[in-house]
Write a protein that holds these residues in place. Structure first.
Motif, PDB file in Angstrom:
ATOM      1  N   GLY A  69      44.097  72.060  58.379  1.00  0.00           N
ATOM      2  CA  GLY A  69      42.924  72.130  57.599  1.00  0.00           C
ATOM      3  C   GLY A  69      43.187  72.684  56.237  1.00  0.00           C
ATOM      4  O   GLY A  69      43.964  73.919  56.331  1.00  0.00           O
ATOM      5  N   TYR A  70      42.717  72.479  55.242  1.00  0.00           N
ATOM      6  CA  TYR A  70      42.983  73.217  53.824  1.00  0.00           C
ATOM      7  C   TYR A  70      41.531  73.300  53.107  1.00  0.00           C
ATOM      8  O   TYR A  70      41.786  73.083  51.681  1.00  0.00           O
ATOM      9  CB  TYR A  70      44.233  72.267  52.980  1.00  0.00           C
ATOM     10  CG  TYR A  70      43.982  70.994  52.643  1.00  0.00           C
ATOM     11  CD1 TYR A  70      43.412  70.515  51.591  1.00  0.00           C
ATOM     12  CD2 TYR A  70      44.383  69.881  53.927  1.00  0.00           C
ATOM     13  CE1 TYR A  70      43.127  69.271  51.324  1.00  0.00           C
ATOM     14  CE2 TYR A  70      44.396  68.630  53.393  1.00  0.00           C
ATOM     15  CZ  TYR A  70      43.546  68.056  52.122  1.00  0.00           C
ATOM     16  OH  TYR A  70      43.672  66.711  51.853  1.00  0.00           O
ATOM     17  N   GLU A  71      40.473  73.046  53.628  1.00  0.00           N
ATOM     18  CA  GLU A  71      39.171  73.252  52.974  1.00  0.00           C
ATOM     19  C   GLU A  71      38.986  74.616  52.228  1.00  0.00           C
ATOM     20  O   GLU A  71      38.402  74.650  51.168  1.00  0.00           O
ATOM     21  CB  GLU A  71      37.969  73.144  53.867  1.00  0.00           C
ATOM     22  CG  GLU A  71      37.759  74.081  54.824  1.00  0.00           C
ATOM     23  CD  GLU A  71      38.644  73.869  56.243  1.00  0.00           C
ATOM     24  OE1 GLU A  71      38.249  74.629  57.094  1.00  0.00           O
ATOM     25  OE2 GLU A  71      39.371  72.942  56.194  1.00  0.00           O
ATOM     26  N   ARG A  72      39.899  75.351  52.368  1.00  0.00           N
ATOM     27  CA  ARG A  72      39.743  76.778  51.985  1.00  0.00           C
ATOM     28  C   ARG A  72      40.916  77.161  50.683  1.00  0.00           C
ATOM     29  O   ARG A  72      41.175  78.100  50.136  1.00  0.00           O
ATOM     30  CB  ARG A  72      40.055  78.126  52.940  1.00  0.00           C
ATOM     31  CG  ARG A  72      39.026  78.149  54.076  1.00  0.00           C
ATOM     32  CD  ARG A  72      39.122  79.395  54.843  1.00  0.00           C
ATOM     33  NE  ARG A  72      38.277  79.550  55.844  1.00  0.00           N
ATOM     34  CZ  ARG A  72      37.865  80.641  56.534  1.00  0.00           C
ATOM     35  NH1 ARG A  72      38.540  81.598  56.206  1.00  0.00           N
ATOM     36  NH2 ARG A  72      36.759  80.541  57.318  1.00  0.00           N
ATOM     37  N   VAL A  73      41.786  75.938  50.423  1.00  0.00           N
ATOM     38  CA  VAL A  73      42.466  75.981  49.481  1.00  0.00           C
ATOM     39  C   VAL A  73      42.118  75.123  48.307  1.00  0.00           C
ATOM     40  O   VAL A  73      41.563  74.066  48.386  1.00  0.00           O
ATOM     41  CB  VAL A  73      43.984  75.309  49.953  1.00  0.00           C
ATOM     42  CG1 VAL A  73      44.728  75.398  48.896  1.00  0.00           C
ATOM     43  CG2 VAL A  73      44.503  76.040  51.018  1.00  0.00           C
ATOM     44  N   ASP A  74      42.056  75.742  47.210  1.00  0.00           N
ATOM     45  CA  ASP A  74      41.450  75.123  45.880  1.00  0.00           C
ATOM     46  C   ASP A  74      42.766  74.299  45.387  1.00  0.00           C
ATOM     47  O   ASP A  74      43.395  74.964  44.464  1.00  0.00           O
ATOM     48  CB  ASP A  74      41.138  76.216  44.971  1.00  0.00           C
ATOM     49  CG  ASP A  74      40.604  75.776  43.565  1.00  0.00           C
ATOM     50  OD1 ASP A  74      40.910  74.461  43.110  1.00  0.00           O
ATOM     51  OD2 ASP A  74      39.725  76.357  42.951  1.00  0.00           O
TER      52      ASP A  74
END
Length: 336
Positions: free
Chosen positions: A87-92
Motif C-alpha cells: 500500500g502506498y496511500e501515505r506516499v506523495d
C-alpha cells in the motif's frame, strides 16, 4: 553508481532480518536501524524525528510513515524510498517524482501471508473461536454453534495478487466465489470458478465478504451503512486491505444491532483518522469481532520476503538501475 563508502540505508521498521542486512552490506550499503520507542511504529514519528533519522540517508526502507512533500524537501540527499509492503496511500508520489527521487513497493512479498490471514479470520469468526474462549475463561464450557465456510458463497472485492490468492485457498472449501473487479479476466475466471458480479449483487448473496481492494478516492468508504444494509444478517465481513474501505462507525452499529453476524478485522479507519479511535476500541471489544493489529503481513517468512524486495529496490536505484518489475510507483530521476 554513487560512492559506495557513503551509501547509507536507514530502516524505520522493526523485524528487519540479518540476511537482508547482509545483502545490503554486500552491495556497499551501511545499514542503520532506527531505534523506535517501545510499542511505536514509524507512522507515529514526527517530521522532525524523521529528518533527524534520515538527514544523511541515501535510501530509506519505510513502514507506515507519511512520505510528504515537506519531509522530502528537507532530505536532499535521499534518493530512494522503499515501502516494506504494497500500500502506498501515505506516499506523495507526485512529490517523489517532482523532487527527482524514486519510490517503490515490495510487490509480491506479503501476498501469501495476507491471503492466509483472510482465510484464518473467516474461519475464526464463523466458528466463533473468540467467543468460545471468552466463555471458557469465565468457567463456562457451553457450546456455541458456528457456521461452515464449506460450500458457502464468498464475495471478494478486489482481485489483485492477494484477492487471487484467496480464490486459490477457497477452492478446498468448495465455495461459490463471487467477485468485483475493475480488471475482469474471463479466461482466468472460468478456470478458477469465479463469477463476476456487481457490488450490490455480491453483498446480497455472499455469506462472507472479504475486501482486497486498494484505497483510492473511489473505494474510500466503499462499505458504508447502505452497503452493510444489503448484506445478510448471517454474513461476515473480513477486511485485511485498508481501513478506509469501511465506515467503521456504520460497521459497529450493524454488529451491535445484529444486522451482521460478525467481522474479522486487521485494518481500521483509526489508523489514518485518530478521531475513530473510540470506534475501533468499541469494535474490538465485541465478542463477534476477531481483531488483529494490522499484522496480516507479519509472518517471519512474509517479513523476510518484503525486507528482501525492499532492499533490492534500494540497491537497484542506488546503482542507477531500475527496481524489480512492478515495484516502482514513482520515478523522477529524469525530471531533474
Amino acid at each position: 553508481m554513487s560512492d559506495q563508502a557513503t551509501r547509507t540505508v536507514v530502516v524505520t521498521q522493526r523485524f528487519f532480518d540479518e540476511e537482508t542486512i547482509s545483502y545490503l552490506h554486500s552491495h556497499g550499503c551501511e545499514v542503520r536501524l532506527a531505534d523506535l520507542p517501545p510499542g511505536k511504529a514509524d507512522g507515529e514519528l514526527t517530521e522532525g524525528s524523521l529528518v533527524q533519522l534520515l538527514a544523511d540517508a541515501d535510501g530509506w526502507i519505510v513502514g507506515h510513515a507519511r512520505v510528504t512533500r515537506a519531509l522530502l524537501g528537507r532530505l536532499p540527499r535521499l534518493q530512494v524510498i522503499a515501502r516494506r509492503g504494497v500500500g502506498y496511500e501515505r506516499v506523495d508520489t507526485a512529490a517523489v517524482a517532482d523532487l527527482g527521487k524514486v519510490a517503490a513497493i515490495a510487490v509480491g512479498g506479503n501476498d501469501a501471508c495476507v491471503a492466509d490471514h483472510a482465510i484464518a479470520l473467516m474461519l475464526a469468526v464463523n466458528h466463533r473461536l473468540r467467543e468460545s474462549q471468552m466463555q471458557m475463561n469465565t468457567g463456562s464450557w457451553a457450546i456455541l454453534t458456528g457456521a461452515d465456510l464449506y460450500q458457502k458463497t464468498v464475495g471478494i472485492v478486489g482481485l489483485g495478487r492477494i484477492g487471487r490468492g484467496v480464490v486459490q485457498r477457497l477452492k478446498g472449501f468448495e465455495t461459490r466465489i463471487l467477485a468485483v473487479t475493475n480488471d475482469p479476466d474471463a479466461a482466468w475466471a472460468r478456470q478458477c470458478g469465479v463469477e463476476y458480479v456487481d457490488l450490490d449483487t455480491l453483498l446480497a448473496l455472499s455469506d462472507v465478504v472479504t475486501l482486497h481492494a486498494p484505497l483510492t478516492p473511489e473505494t474510500r468508504m466503499l462499505i458504508d451503512a447502505q452497503a452493510l444494509a444489503r448484506m445478510k444478517s448471517t454474513a461476515v465481513l473480513i477486511n485485511t486491505a485498508r481501513g478506509g474501505l469501511v465506515d467503521d462507525a456504520a460497521l459497529l452499529d450493524a454488529l451491535k444491532a445484529g444486522r451482521l453476524a460478525g467481522a474479522g478485522l486487521d485494518v481500521y479507519l483509526s489508523e489514518s483518522d485518530p478521531s475513530y479511535t473510540s470506534v475501533t476500541n468499541a469494535l474490538i471489544a465485541l465478542p463477534n469481532v476477531v481483531a488483529t493489529p494490522h499484522s496480516g503481513a507479519s509472518t517471519r517468512e512474509g517479513l523476510n520476503r518484503t525486507n528482501q524486495i525492499a532492499a533490492q529496490c534500494v540497491v537497484a536505484v542506488l546503482d542507477g538501475g531500475e527496481p524489480p518489475a512492478g515495484c516502482a510507483i514513482a520515478d523522477g530521476r529524469h525530471r531533474v
